[in-house]
Motif scaffolding. Structure first.
Motif, mmCIF file in Angstrom:
data_model
loop_
_atom_site.group_PDB
_atom_site.id
_atom_site.type_symbol
_atom_site.label_atom_id
_atom_site.label_comp_id
_atom_site.label_asym_id
_atom_site.label_seq_id
_atom_site.Cartn_x
_atom_site.Cartn_y
_atom_site.Cartn_z
ATOM 1 N N VAL A 177 0.725 -1.159 0.026
ATOM 2 C CA VAL A 177 0.090 0.013 -0.088
ATOM 3 C C VAL A 177 0.824 1.297 0.143
ATOM 4 O O VAL A 177 1.795 1.310 0.826
ATOM 5 N N GLY A 178 0.810 2.131 -0.920
ATOM 6 C CA GLY A 178 1.555 3.190 -1.172
ATOM 7 C C GLY A 178 3.047 2.974 -0.956
ATOM 8 O O GLY A 178 3.913 3.807 -0.523
ATOM 9 N N GLY A 179 3.602 1.964 -1.496
ATOM 10 C CA GLY A 179 4.916 1.635 -1.462
ATOM 11 C C GLY A 179 5.341 0.834 -0.268
ATOM 12 O O GLY A 179 6.562 0.494 -0.100
ATOM 13 N N ALA A 180 4.582 0.857 0.948
ATOM 14 C CA ALA A 180 4.751 0.020 2.037
ATOM 15 C C ALA A 180 4.609 -1.519 1.818
ATOM 16 O O ALA A 180 3.279 -1.983 1.454
ATOM 17 N N ALA A 181 5.510 -2.376 2.369
ATOM 18 C CA ALA A 181 5.181 -3.714 2.322
ATOM 19 C C ALA A 181 4.873 -4.254 3.505
ATOM 20 O O ALA A 181 5.446 -4.027 4.571
ATOM 21 N N LEU A 182 3.583 -4.850 3.524
ATOM 22 C CA LEU A 182 2.928 -5.181 4.822
ATOM 23 C C LEU A 182 2.949 -6.691 4.906
ATOM 24 O O LEU A 182 2.475 -7.480 3.889
ATOM 25 N N GLY A 183 3.132 -7.184 5.882
ATOM 26 C CA GLY A 183 3.266 -8.728 6.142
ATOM 27 C C GLY A 183 4.204 -9.398 5.351
ATOM 28 O O GLY A 183 5.365 -8.828 5.448
ATOM 29 N N PHE A 184 3.814 -10.618 4.496
ATOM 30 C CA PHE A 184 4.937 -11.205 3.780
ATOM 31 C C PHE A 184 5.035 -10.664 2.494
ATOM 32 O O PHE A 184 4.508 -11.140 1.392
ATOM 33 N N GLY A 440 11.255 -11.913 1.054
ATOM 34 C CA GLY A 440 10.510 -10.668 1.511
ATOM 35 C C GLY A 440 10.229 -10.258 2.941
ATOM 36 O O GLY A 440 11.231 -10.735 3.823
ATOM 37 N N GLU A 441 9.686 -9.287 3.061
ATOM 38 C CA GLU A 441 9.712 -8.527 4.459
ATOM 39 C C GLU A 441 8.997 -9.591 5.497
ATOM 40 O O GLU A 441 8.049 -10.278 5.064
ATOM 41 N N GLY A 442 9.326 -9.827 6.617
ATOM 42 C CA GLY A 442 8.474 -10.607 7.579
ATOM 43 C C GLY A 442 8.591 -11.971 7.726
ATOM 44 O O GLY A 442 8.411 -12.789 8.545
ATOM 45 N N VAL A 443 9.596 -12.364 6.661
ATOM 46 C CA VAL A 443 9.704 -14.056 6.716
ATOM 47 C C VAL A 443 11.006 -14.261 6.963
ATOM 48 O O VAL A 443 11.881 -13.379 7.477
ATOM 49 N N HIS A 444 11.705 -15.812 6.866
ATOM 50 C CA HIS A 444 12.653 -16.098 7.292
ATOM 51 C C HIS A 444 14.044 -15.156 6.734
ATOM 52 O O HIS A 444 13.883 -14.912 5.443
ATOM 53 N N PRO A 445 14.685 -14.927 7.552
ATOM 54 C CA PRO A 445 15.934 -14.051 7.031
ATOM 55 C C PRO A 445 16.574 -14.679 5.886
ATOM 56 O O PRO A 445 17.344 -13.749 5.241
ATOM 57 N N ASP A 446 16.964 -16.134 6.161
ATOM 58 C CA ASP A 446 17.848 -16.587 5.053
ATOM 59 C C ASP A 446 17.216 -18.115 4.733
ATOM 60 O O ASP A 446 17.588 -19.119 5.141
ATOM 61 N N PRO A 447 15.870 -18.360 4.092
ATOM 62 C CA PRO A 447 15.400 -19.538 4.028
ATOM 63 C C PRO A 447 16.267 -20.645 3.137
ATOM 64 O O PRO A 447 16.433 -21.933 3.318
ATOM 65 N N ALA A 448 17.161 -20.114 1.947
ATOM 66 C CA ALA A 448 17.793 -21.173 1.443
ATOM 67 C C ALA A 448 19.082 -21.441 2.196
ATOM 68 O O ALA A 448 19.582 -22.636 2.229
ATOM 69 N N GLY A 449 19.636 -20.675 3.163
ATOM 70 C CA GLY A 449 20.555 -21.034 3.995
ATOM 71 C C GLY A 449 20.297 -22.023 4.888
ATOM 72 O O GLY A 449 21.028 -22.820 5.369
ATOM 73 N N ALA A 450 18.877 -21.958 5.445
ATOM 74 C CA ALA A 450 18.326 -22.930 6.243
ATOM 75 C C ALA A 450 17.998 -24.373 5.625
ATOM 76 O O ALA A 450 18.272 -25.419 6.124
ATOM 77 N N LEU A 451 17.598 -24.307 4.347
ATOM 78 C CA LEU A 451 17.289 -25.445 3.559
ATOM 79 C C LEU A 451 18.589 -26.147 3.176
ATOM 80 O O LEU A 451 18.733 -27.460 3.123
ATOM 81 N N ALA A 452 19.567 -25.482 2.525
ATOM 82 C CA ALA A 452 20.743 -25.972 1.849
ATOM 83 C C ALA A 452 21.321 -27.013 2.752
ATOM 84 O O ALA A 452 21.597 -28.128 2.123
ATOM 85 N N SER A 574 9.580 -4.698 10.528
ATOM 86 C CA SER A 574 9.781 -4.620 9.236
ATOM 87 C C SER A 574 9.379 -3.113 8.791
ATOM 88 O O SER A 574 9.650 -2.334 7.666
ATOM 89 N N LEU A 575 8.120 -2.643 9.215
ATOM 90 C CA LEU A 575 7.463 -1.376 8.664
ATOM 91 C C LEU A 575 8.438 -0.142 8.977
ATOM 92 O O LEU A 575 8.714 0.803 8.307
ATOM 93 N N ARG A 576 8.970 -0.186 10.178
ATOM 94 C CA ARG A 576 9.898 0.790 10.807
ATOM 95 C C ARG A 576 11.255 0.899 9.879
ATOM 96 O O ARG A 576 11.693 1.983 9.594
ATOM 97 N N ALA A 577 11.573 -0.396 9.635
ATOM 98 C CA ALA A 577 12.975 -0.417 8.700
ATOM 99 C C ALA A 577 12.593 0.376 7.344
ATOM 100 O O ALA A 577 13.707 1.016 6.719
ATOM 101 N N GLN A 578 11.357 0.131 6.845
ATOM 102 C CA GLN A 578 10.908 1.095 5.564
ATOM 103 C C GLN A 578 10.628 2.277 5.762
ATOM 104 O O GLN A 578 10.211 3.098 4.922
#
Length: 605
Positions: A177-184, A440-452, A574-578
């Motif tokens: 919304v208006g350039g803000a990423a909300l949730g995932f 994206g925003e709000g999700v695991h910070p490194d999913p590939a790193g956890a999966l690999a 996440s919103l504060r970081a944006q």
């Protein structure tokens, strides 16, 4: 090994607190494995699969359950004794810096000047009450919470409409919304493509591909996964179309959904003709048959929807490869994998974190691989008797309600999916594991790193047993996301994962590996009708009346929202970081979450 359990009857703790307590227990001396969950049957089954069954796992969904496996009685006893301290140790959002957090939404709205949106992620049984409080305070609502009754959803959306407000959700995981990423949500460039989606990861897939094609997104509004069901009637999607129809920054509208109710689909497509702008309809598994009046453009896949949207907006999308060239590549990749598989390896196991991506996979492979089992059945696909145990070809949405009650979504907590990868890889009949990796925003910070490392070990174990194990994945996101898509792809490819450009292509490659040559011939051409070369889609002239959105809705799209956050602290961070103004509510469940007391209070009114 010693296994012991402890219970806290009627105790409420948010899922982030439970995850952090579980991780802390695993780090204690002598502790091999630990689980801290709410006592749903699905969670208890997961504890049993993890070897944490002490023989007394009997609980209700309102009970907190902790199970620990360790090397000695002393270590296990010390771990269980530390639980209460671990649960108290995590500070509430805002408490670290002494920031005052109001106890009510109305109080928060008064403190944050111009507050216009409430982002709500409390447990489902409390969510509708919190959303009503937000609407009463004059706020638009993004209701991330799931496990809300359809009756409550209908009432909330009716209340929102009468007040000129937008209610996105329940089960709305993503919005821009208006350039803000909300949730995932993903970080994408601004542009003329607007999206309304009853499908969170469907929305993410479309906007991410639009970005990677060189296009941009004005707004992306979520509606919640049930919005296009008959009882709800597409209420939020109709409102979202009206808002984007009146938004000067939007020139093309994309509708995204899992298969809608037929009557609701007809109503939406009729309304699409009145938007005054080209409308792309991507109803996963049930696309419209043909182009309709007033500039309606059907899309067979989420990737095709993104390509069409960029072209209709006047762009020349970057080439992702024509259907013919990609199918040739698919054939080469599939044929390179097949000789390495043992004769008994014939099944696929799809382990998805995104519900819409899972549904797209099921719809694309339906009829190609037989029999196909899933917990999101559509077409000829069969429902699983137990989602905890795969059967034959199986494609699972691990973010479905049976897996997320009392625990974090798999986009945040990888524990469930990592366990399931190990479980499926040990099956000698499994040929391919298919994954989505959502950034994206709000999700695991490194999913590939956890999966690999888990995927590397799984493939090594299969090799030691004399067979290969193919892993196919798509990565939904952009290089602008915090995780950086290129880095995530590189980590997966380093452990032998075959990474495709879109979810549809990953599903098609998997189908080509496990299906016979004749069955998979012409696969990609059937899955995507193709949008043609860049610039080939013409926009038909039409000027029907445009619905007039309410003043509150128009104001919502005019700039970044000012957000009241109720629930997961990570969303506010996440919103504060944006740079988005946000205030946290110090929300506590009524009666401490005690079910009996809540029932009594409800009867007393």
């Amino acid at each position: 090994m010693i296994v012991r359990s402890a219970f806290r009857r009627g105790a409420y703790h948010d899922s982030v607190t439970l995850m952090q307590a579980q991780q802390a227990l695993r780090g204690l001396p002598g502790i091999v494995e630990a689980g801290v969950v709410m006592g749903t049957e699905a969670n208890l089954d997961l504890l049993r699969q993890a070897g944490l069954d002490s023989g007394d796992l009997v609980a209700s969904p309102d009970d907190l359950v902790v199970a620990v496996r360790g090397d000695t009685e002393a270590h296990v006893g010390a771990a269980l004794a530390s639980l209460d301290d671990l649960l108290r140790r995590r500070p509430a959002a805002g408490a670290e810096d002494g920031t005052y957090r109001p106890r009510t939404i109305s109080g928060a709205a008064r403190l944050l000047a111009g507050a216009n949106l409430a982002l709500i992620s409390v447990p489902g049984r409390f969510a509708s009450g919190v959303a009503r409080e937000a609407l009463d305070a004059g706020l638009h609502v993004m209701l991330f919470s799931d496990n809300v009754t359809v009756e409550d959803e209908v009432r909330l959306k009716e209340t929102a409409r009468t007040r000129g407000l937008l209610c996105m959700g329940p089960d709305c995981g993503t919005a821009l919304v208006g350039g803000a990423a909300l949730g995932f949500a993903n970080r994408v460039r601004r542009g003329p493509v607007g999206v309304v989606a009853a499908a969170g990861t469907g929305l993410q897939e479309v906007i991410s591909i639009v970005h990677r094609l060189g296009g941009g997104v004005s707004h992306a509004l979520g509606t919640g996964g049930r919005d296009l069901a008959a009882p709800v009637g597409g209420s939020a999607m109709l409102d979202g179309m009206a808002l984007l129809g009146g938004d000067p920054s939007t020139t093309v509208v994309v509708l995204v959904s899992k298969p809608p109710d037929p009557a609701v689909a007809r109503r939406l497509l009729e309304r699409a003709a009145t938007v005054g702008k080209p409308v792309v309809a991507a109803f996963v598994g049930s696309p419209p048959d043909q182009r309709g009046p007033g500039g309606l453009y059907p899309a067979a896949t989420l990737e095709e929807a993104a390509v069409l949207a960029v072209q209709l907006a006047g762009g020349a999308p970057r080439d992702l490869g024509t259907a013919e060239r990609w199918e040739e590549t698919l054939g080469r990749r599939a044929e390179a994998v097949k000789p390495r598989l043992a004769p008994a390896q014939r099944y696929l196991r799809g382990l998805y974190s995104g519900g819409t991506l899972c549904a797209e996979c099921v719809s694309l492979l339906d009829g190609l691989v037989r029999p196909l089992h899933t917990n999101v059945p559509t077409g000829a696909a069969r429902p699983l008797e137990s989602p905890a145990r795969s059967r034959g070809h199986t494609v699972l949405d691990l973010g479905a309600g049976e897996f997320t009650v009392g625990r974090l979504h798999p986009m945040l907590d990888m524990t469930l999916r990592l366990q399931r990868i190990t479980q499926e890889a040990a099956d000698p009949e499994v040929a391919v594991i298919l994954l989505d990796v959502v950034l994206g925003e709000g999700v695991h910070p490194d999913p590939a790193g956890a999966l690999a490392p888990v995927l590397r070990d799984a493939r090594a174990s299969a090799g030691a047993a004399g067979r290969d194990l193919a892993v196919v994945a798509s990565v939904c996101g952009t290089d602008a996301d915090p995780q950086n898509r290129a880095n995530q792809v590189a980590k997966l490819e380093a452990v032998g994962v075959l990474v495709e450009e879109s979810n549809a292509r990953a599903a098609a490659l998997t189908g080509a590996i496990v299906a016979g040559g004749a069955e998979s011939k012409g696969l990609w051409a059937r899955l995507s009708r193709g949008a043609g070369p860049p610039g080939s889609v013409a926009v038909e002239p039409f000027e029907p009346p445009v619905p007039t959105p309410g003043a509150a809705g128009t104001a919502l799209l005019a700039g970044p929202p000012r957000v009241v956050n109720v629930g997961l602290a990570g969303f506010a961070e996440s919103l504060r970081a944006q740079g988005v103004p946000v205030i946290d509510v110090d929300w506590r469940p009524p009666a401490g979450g005690d079910r009996a007391m809540l029932d009594l209070l409800e009867r007393l009114g």
